[in-house]
Design a protein around this motif. Structure first.
Motif, PDB file in Angstrom:
ATOM      1  N   LYS A   1       0.599  -1.215   0.110  1.00  8.50           N
ATOM      2  CA  LYS A   1      -0.010   0.047  -0.213  1.00  8.50           C
ATOM      3  C   LYS A   1       0.701   1.338  -0.009  1.00  8.50           C
ATOM      4  O   LYS A   1       0.386   2.221  -0.613  1.00  8.50           O
ATOM      5  CB  LYS A   1      -0.734  -0.060   1.228  1.00  8.50           C
ATOM      6  N   ASP A   2       1.793   1.133   0.885  1.00  8.03           N
ATOM      7  CA  ASP A   2       2.979   2.654   0.856  1.00  8.03           C
ATOM      8  C   ASP A   2       3.582   2.650  -0.395  1.00  8.03           C
ATOM      9  O   ASP A   2       3.957   3.880  -0.584  1.00  8.03           O
ATOM     10  CB  ASP A   2       3.717   2.253   1.941  1.00  8.03           C
ATOM     11  N   ARG A   3       3.810   1.765  -1.319  1.00 12.36           N
ATOM     12  CA  ARG A   3       4.275   2.126  -2.597  1.00 12.36           C
ATOM     13  C   ARG A   3       3.249   2.639  -3.494  1.00 12.36           C
ATOM     14  O   ARG A   3       3.875   2.954  -4.591  1.00 12.36           O
ATOM     15  CB  ARG A   3       5.039   0.887  -3.107  1.00 12.36           C
ATOM     16  N   LEU A   4       2.018   2.378  -3.488  1.00 13.75           N
ATOM     17  CA  LEU A   4       1.103   2.827  -4.298  1.00 13.75           C
ATOM     18  C   LEU A   4       0.808   4.433  -4.026  1.00 13.75           C
ATOM     19  O   LEU A   4       0.239   4.835  -3.174  1.00 13.75           O
ATOM     20  CB  LEU A   4      -0.133   2.165  -4.053  1.00 13.75           C
ATOM     21  N   LYS A   5       1.193   5.336  -5.257  1.00 15.02           N
ATOM     22  CA  LYS A   5       1.283   6.788  -5.106  1.00 15.02           C
ATOM     23  C   LYS A   5       0.662   7.236  -6.246  1.00 15.02           C
ATOM     24  O   LYS A   5       0.514   6.551  -7.382  1.00 15.02           O
ATOM     25  CB  LYS A   5       2.554   7.277  -4.784  1.00 15.02           C
ATOM     26  N   GLY A   6       0.083   8.510  -6.147  1.00 11.71           N
ATOM     27  CA  GLY A   6      -0.257   9.266  -7.257  1.00 11.71           C
ATOM     28  C   GLY A   6      -1.849   9.688  -7.137  1.00 11.71           C
ATOM     29  O   GLY A   6      -2.532   9.099  -6.281  1.00 11.71           O
ATOM     30  N   MET A   7      -2.553  10.371  -8.132  1.00  9.00           N
ATOM     31  CA  MET A   7      -3.714  10.625  -7.998  1.00  9.00           C
ATOM     32  C   MET A   7      -4.831   9.670  -8.355  1.00  9.00           C
ATOM     33  O   MET A   7      -4.263   8.582  -9.327  1.00  9.00           O
ATOM     34  CB  MET A   7      -4.085  11.742  -9.134  1.00  9.00           C
ATOM     35  N   LYS A   8      -5.947   9.685  -7.800  1.00  5.94           N
ATOM     36  CA  LYS A   8      -7.030   8.508  -8.053  1.00  5.94           C
ATOM     37  C   LYS A   8      -7.172   8.360  -9.814  1.00  5.94           C
ATOM     38  O   LYS A   8      -7.330   9.426 -10.543  1.00  5.94           O
ATOM     39  CB  LYS A   8      -8.282   8.902  -7.565  1.00  5.94           C
ATOM     40  N   GLY A   9      -6.991   6.979 -10.250  1.00  3.20           N
ATOM     41  CA  GLY A   9      -7.100   6.786 -11.527  1.00  3.20           C
ATOM     42  C   GLY A   9      -5.692   6.871 -12.203  1.00  3.20           C
ATOM     43  O   GLY A   9      -5.768   6.379 -13.437  1.00  3.20           O
ATOM     44  N   ASN A  10      -4.762   7.297 -11.607  1.00  3.39           N
ATOM     45  CA  ASN A  10      -3.454   7.270 -12.353  1.00  3.39           C
ATOM     46  C   ASN A  10      -2.423   6.853 -11.199  1.00  3.39           C
ATOM     47  O   ASN A  10      -1.237   7.504 -10.996  1.00  3.39           O
ATOM     48  CB  ASN A  10      -3.178   8.793 -12.664  1.00  3.39           C
ATOM     49  N   LYS A  11      -2.691   5.744 -10.140  1.00  3.36           N
ATOM     50  CA  LYS A  11      -1.892   5.461  -9.347  1.00  3.36           C
ATOM     51  C   LYS A  11      -0.631   4.556 -10.000  1.00  3.36           C
ATOM     52  O   LYS A  11      -1.265   3.729 -10.610  1.00  3.36           O
ATOM     53  CB  LYS A  11      -2.704   4.824  -8.071  1.00  3.36           C
ATOM     54  N   THR A  12       0.181   4.687  -9.439  1.00  2.90           N
ATOM     55  CA  THR A  12       1.581   3.628  -9.685  1.00  2.90           C
ATOM     56  C   THR A  12       2.170   3.237  -8.473  1.00  2.90           C
ATOM     57  O   THR A  12       2.332   3.858  -7.572  1.00  2.90           O
ATOM     58  CB  THR A  12       2.515   4.185 -10.510  1.00  2.90           C
ATOM     59  N   TYR A  13       2.887   1.806  -8.485  1.00  3.01           N
ATOM     60  CA  TYR A  13       3.861   1.593  -7.704  1.00  3.01           C
ATOM     61  C   TYR A  13       4.872   2.209  -7.585  1.00  3.01           C
ATOM     62  O   TYR A  13       5.717   2.223  -8.701  1.00  3.01           O
ATOM     63  CB  TYR A  13       3.951   0.114  -7.512  1.00  3.01           C
ATOM     64  N   GLN A  14       5.452   2.905  -6.744  1.00  2.00           N
ATOM     65  CA  GLN A  14       6.711   3.506  -6.785  1.00  2.00           C
ATOM     66  C   GLN A  14       7.801   3.155  -5.630  1.00  2.00           C
ATOM     67  O   GLN A  14       7.481   2.598  -4.935  1.00  2.00           O
ATOM     68  CB  GLN A  14       6.513   5.072  -6.618  1.00  2.00           C
ATOM     69  N   THR A  15       9.163   3.191  -6.134  1.00  2.00           N
ATOM     70  CA  THR A  15      10.229   3.086  -5.347  1.00  2.00           C
ATOM     71  C   THR A  15       9.826   3.932  -3.852  1.00  2.00           C
ATOM     72  O   THR A  15       9.488   5.098  -4.026  1.00  2.00           O
ATOM     73  CB  THR A  15      11.684   3.574  -5.916  1.00  2.00           C
ATOM     74  N   ARG A  16      10.221   3.141  -2.967  1.00  2.84           N
ATOM     75  CA  ARG A  16       9.851   3.890  -1.472  1.00  2.84           C
ATOM     76  C   ARG A  16      10.843   4.951  -1.099  1.00  2.84           C
ATOM     77  O   ARG A  16      12.140   5.009  -1.613  1.00  2.84           O
ATOM     78  CB  ARG A  16      10.220   2.808  -0.330  1.00  2.84           C
TER      79      ARG A  16
END
Ligand SMILES: [Zn+2]
Length: 126
Positions: A18-33
């Motif tokens: 969950k903590d890696r999932l970032k971004g605006m709703k509908g445009n979320k990506t898993y990102q490096t911590r």
């Protein structure tokens, strides 16, 4: 405010947490911590998994770059001095003690707290 550091793990962004999932709703990506401090690999990795991922990808290159060991190292009397510490309760008098221990000869020599804390102070001659 301290600066956030990126985990150096090569696959950090591929782990679904969950903590890696970032971004605006509908445009979320898993990102490096990103964290202000990390506990693994000298503060470069968010987890041991990320540390291992990096090592699996780059470990051989890093070892070759900094010098692969070609011969076994030897611990001898001349380089076997290790700084050591005895707690007060171990001595039964409440006073802590710093000392040098030669792991080959088992000889002990007293150390001051200042010598113990000084990374440049050593009895090793090689
Ligand atoms: Zn990571």
């Amino acid at each position: 405010m301290s600066e956030l550091k990126l985990c150096q793990g090569t696959k950090c962004h591929t782990y679904y947490t969950k903590d890696r999932l970032k971004g605006m709703k509908g445009n979320k990506t898993y990102q490096t911590r990103r964290r202000s401090s990390m506990y693994y690999g000298n503060g470069n990795f968010c987890s041991t998994q990320c540390q291992w991922d990096w090592f699996n990808d780059f470990g051989d290159q890093a070892i070759n770059h900094f010098g692969r060991l070609k011969e076994a190292k030897h611990l001898t009397e001349e380089n076997a001095w290790f700084k050591n510490y005895r707690w007060g309760y171990e001595r039964g008098n409440g006073e802590a003690e710093h000392y040098y221990l030669n792991k080959i000869t088992k000889e002990e020599r007293p150390l001051t707290k200042q010598q113990y804390d000084d990374d440049n102070y050593t009895l090793n001659t090689i």
